[in-house]
Design a protein around this motif. Structure first.
Motif, mmCIF file in Angstrom:
data_model
loop_
_atom_site.group_PDB
_atom_site.id
_atom_site.type_symbol
_atom_site.label_atom_id
_atom_site.label_comp_id
_atom_site.label_asym_id
_atom_site.label_seq_id
_atom_site.Cartn_x
_atom_site.Cartn_y
_atom_site.Cartn_z
ATOM 1 N N THR A 30 0.794 -1.232 0.000
ATOM 2 C CA THR A 30 0.000 0.000 0.000
ATOM 3 C C THR A 30 0.828 1.284 0.000
ATOM 4 N N GLY A 31 2.104 1.179 0.331
ATOM 5 C CA GLY A 31 2.912 2.375 0.488
ATOM 6 C C GLY A 31 2.753 3.017 1.847
ATOM 7 N N LEU A 32 1.845 2.478 2.658
ATOM 8 C CA LEU A 32 1.595 2.971 4.012
ATOM 9 C C LEU A 32 1.926 1.877 5.012
ATOM 10 N N GLY A 33 2.480 2.264 6.152
ATOM 11 C CA GLY A 33 2.826 1.289 7.169
ATOM 12 C C GLY A 33 1.626 0.857 7.992
ATOM 13 N N ASN A 34 1.905 0.125 9.045
ATOM 14 C CA ASN A 34 0.859 -0.372 9.939
ATOM 15 C C ASN A 34 0.599 0.685 11.012
ATOM 16 N N HIS A 35 -0.216 1.665 10.667
ATOM 17 C CA HIS A 35 -0.487 2.725 11.619
ATOM 18 C C HIS A 35 -1.981 2.947 11.800
ATOM 19 N N SER A 36 -2.305 3.757 12.778
ATOM 20 C CA SER A 36 -3.685 4.082 13.098
ATOM 21 C C SER A 36 -3.733 5.548 13.487
ATOM 22 N N GLN A 37 -4.936 6.063 13.670
ATOM 23 C CA GLN A 37 -5.025 7.434 14.163
ATOM 24 C C GLN A 37 -6.183 7.579 15.136
ATOM 25 N N LEU A 38 -5.986 8.477 16.092
ATOM 26 C CA LEU A 38 -7.018 8.866 17.039
ATOM 27 C C LEU A 38 -7.616 10.186 16.591
ATOM 28 N N ILE A 39 -8.927 10.327 16.746
ATOM 29 C CA ILE A 39 -9.603 11.597 16.473
ATOM 30 C C ILE A 39 -10.270 12.051 17.761
ATOM 31 N N LEU A 40 -9.764 13.139 18.329
ATOM 32 C CA LEU A 40 -10.316 13.727 19.549
ATOM 33 C C LEU A 40 -11.135 14.945 19.153
ATOM 34 N N SER A 212 -12.270 1.098 -7.934
ATOM 35 C CA SER A 212 -10.926 1.652 -8.151
ATOM 36 C C SER A 212 -9.950 0.717 -7.464
ATOM 37 N N ASN A 213 -8.675 0.990 -7.572
ATOM 38 C CA ASN A 213 -7.679 0.052 -7.072
ATOM 39 C C ASN A 213 -6.993 0.545 -5.810
ATOM 40 N N ASN A 214 -6.800 -0.369 -4.881
ATOM 41 C CA ASN A 214 -5.905 -0.183 -3.745
ATOM 42 C C ASN A 214 -6.209 1.036 -2.871
ATOM 43 N N SER A 215 -7.467 1.392 -2.709
ATOM 44 C CA SER A 215 -7.788 2.554 -1.883
ATOM 45 C C SER A 215 -8.293 2.123 -0.516
ATOM 46 N N HIS A 216 -8.031 2.976 0.466
ATOM 47 C CA HIS A 216 -8.568 2.768 1.810
ATOM 48 C C HIS A 216 -9.879 3.539 1.938
ATOM 49 N N ASN A 217 -10.784 2.993 2.748
ATOM 50 C CA ASN A 217 -12.019 3.714 3.034
ATOM 51 C C ASN A 217 -12.461 3.412 4.459
ATOM 52 N N PHE A 218 -13.289 4.308 4.996
ATOM 53 C CA PHE A 218 -13.720 4.190 6.386
ATOM 54 C C PHE A 218 -15.198 4.564 6.496
ATOM 55 N N TYR A 219 -15.883 3.849 7.382
ATOM 56 C CA TYR A 219 -17.274 4.157 7.707
ATOM 57 C C TYR A 219 -17.369 4.133 9.224
ATOM 58 N N TYR A 220 -17.844 5.213 9.808
ATOM 59 C CA TYR A 220 -17.852 5.255 11.265
ATOM 60 C C TYR A 220 -19.114 5.921 11.800
ATOM 61 N N THR A 221 -19.479 5.496 12.974
ATOM 62 C CA THR A 221 -20.655 6.054 13.626
ATOM 63 C C THR A 221 -20.454 6.017 15.132
ATOM 64 N N THR A 222 -21.137 6.929 15.830
ATOM 65 C CA THR A 222 -21.077 6.999 17.287
ATOM 66 C C THR A 222 -22.472 6.826 17.848
ATOM 67 N N PHE A 223 -22.609 5.956 18.820
ATOM 68 C CA PHE A 223 -23.878 5.761 19.506
ATOM 69 C C PHE A 223 -23.912 6.659 20.744
ATOM 70 N N SER A 224 -25.030 7.307 20.990
ATOM 71 C CA SER A 224 -25.165 8.185 22.146
ATOM 72 C C SER A 224 -25.079 7.368 23.439
ATOM 73 N N LYS A 225 -25.002 8.074 24.559
ATOM 74 C CA LYS A 225 -24.960 7.381 25.847
ATOM 75 C C LYS A 225 -26.208 6.527 26.049
ATOM 76 N N ASP A 226 -27.365 7.068 25.683
ATOM 77 C CA ASP A 226 -28.611 6.294 25.833
ATOM 78 C C ASP A 226 -28.615 5.085 24.904
ATOM 79 N N GLN A 227 -28.187 5.283 23.667
ATOM 80 C CA GLN A 227 -28.129 4.159 22.725
ATOM 81 C C GLN A 227 -27.141 3.102 23.200
ATOM 82 N N THR A 228 -25.998 3.543 23.715
ATOM 83 C CA THR A 228 -24.984 2.603 24.214
ATOM 84 C C THR A 228 -25.500 1.835 25.413
#
Length: 438
Positions: A30-40, A212-228
């Motif tokens: 991929t040209g990218l290493g084994n990394h992650s990111q935090l979103i605050l 398309s070829n070799n692309s990364h994608n993300f799908y994310y959602t947050t559940f509220s305190k009540d939903q959790t």
């Protein structure tokens, strides 16, 4: 004769070595290493200069911003830090005053798929202002940090009380002893894997989508305190006490089962998961490097929802009782003798031969506890990992301030955009409404 002081060295454990090889493997494909990111996410706009100044004070001359791996005379790999100045210009700033959420997500994705400045750099930062909220992004390399370790480090970096406090990396011996125990662990792991990967097994996997070829994608959602809270109640009712992870895994496995059947892909569903081995609270020495192990689950496609849940619970109890995560860690120490390039090739071969359907992780305990950052209220924190090239799709759950976050991470277009969104919605609906197992 000059004597070299090795008492303060950190010799990599086996999982560290595996992560370093996985980093090489990902880069190769991929040209990218084994990394992650935090979103605050913070309420209001954090001043860019204040943030850059805090990073410069905390990270300059630290021993965890840059580093590399070397081998000692005994052939055990150890970590060598480089003390450097943090350059604020390396941090990207985005001001999205009137931009849509779609544009925000595009920027967050671009940050996630941005490579580090060089191979030695372990941390990267970006700052986004959007709709009266601040998004602090910290990208981290898994050679030195795992998910909860990165959360704890971000808290240390942003804590205004840590002006004069400097964290040091832990020291760890080479662990060149107890060879019989390590080989016994290796035997147990080999027997365990043979019991899963029988000669007749066929594994259900996702093929490459042609958008398309070799692309990364993300799908994310947050559940509220009540939903959790509702999800947690369903987990106790359907799966039992302290079985939230198994509850979530059951729902995800069955939704993948439906997807595989729709795509006419047959075979068992195999799922590797990460296991954090730390206690809820841990010292700063446990922030660094990899304090994780692994478990592996198999689900028959013909199982009903109830049978899937029962099977996963049974497998979980078996692996805990037989200390499979411990044996993975102990046996992996033997792999450090392999040169990194050779281990990378070996892992690439094994991952193609012994395939998995998707990756899964559930982190129930957070390690970031600041309520405010420079006077700005903390709203949420979630993870956005790059999934390994094989299996190329992963579902990751984390909890923060009693809210559940779900991330679907894909590579090589294993999921089309519409399929990814549908899968996320289907999983969300399943865990929110309960499995309804009688």
């Amino acid at each position: 004769m000059t004597r070299i002081n090795t008492s303060n060295r950190y010799y990599l454990n086996g999982i560290d070595w595996v992560m370093a090889a996985l980093n090489n493997l990902n880069k190769k494909h991929t040209g990218l290493g084994n990394h992650s990111q935090l979103i605050l996410i913070l309420k209001g706009y954090l001043d860019q200069k204040d943030f850059a100044n805090k990073l410069s004070i905390t990270l300059s001359d630290s021993n965890f911003l840059k580093g590399k791996i070397r081998r000692a005379w005994n052939l055990a790999p150890f970590w060598v830090s480089e003390s450097v100045k943090f350059n604020p210009s390396d941090m990207k700033y985005f001001q999205l005053e009137n931009e849509s959420e779609k544009q925000l997500n595009k920027i967050i994705r671009s940050c996630a798929t941005k490579p580090f400045i060089d191979d030695k750099t372990l941390l990267g930062f970006d700052l986004i202002h959007h709709s009266n909220q601040t998004y602090i992004i910290m990208k981290f390399d898994h050679k030195m940090f795992d998910a909860r370790g990165a959360e704890a480090l971000l808290e240390y970096i942003l804590d205004e009380n840590n002006v004069d406090t400097q964290y040091n990396l832990p020291a760890q011996g080479a662990k060149l002893h107890s060879w019989k125990e390590k080989f016994l662990s290796g035997q147990k792991i080999n027997r365990f894997l043979r019991s899963i990967y029988s000669k007749e097994i066929e594994v259900a996997v996702l093929g490459q989508n042609n958008e398309s070829n070799n692309s990364h994608n993300f799908y994310y959602t947050t559940f509220s305190k009540d939903q959790t809270s509702i999800i947690d109640k369903h987990a106790i009712k359907d799966a039992g006490y302290l079985m939230n992870g198994i509850y979530l895994l059951t729902a995800v496995a069955k939704k993948f089962d439906s997807l595989f059947k729709k795509l006419k892909t047959s075979g068992d569903i195999l799922i590797p998961i990460n296991v954090d081995i730390r206690a809820t609270k841990f010292t700063h020495s446990k922030i660094f490097f990899n304090n994780v192990s692994f478990m592996l689950f198999k689900v028959n496609q013909n199982f009903s929802l109830k049978e899937t849940l029962q099977s996963l619970k049974k497998q979980f109890v078996f692996q805990v009782k037989n200390k499979i995560p411990y044996h993975f860690m102990n046996a992996s120490l033997l792999m450090r003798i392999m040169p990194l390039n050779l281990l990378t090739s070996f892992m690439n071969f094994r991952m193609k031969k012994n395939q998995c359907s998707f990756s899964f992780s559930y982190i129930a305990e957070q390690a970031f506890f600041l309520k405010k950052v420079f006077g700005h209220e903390v709203i949420n924190l979630f993870h956005m990992p790059l999934v390994p090239v094989n299996p190329g799709v992963g579902i990751f759950f984390t909890k923060f301030n009693k809210k559940l976050n779900m991330i679907i991470s894909t590579y090589d277009n294993k999921l089309s955009v519409q399929t990814g969104k549908t899968l996320m919605n289907n999983i969300s609906s399943e865990i929110s409404n309960g499995l309804n197992i009688k």
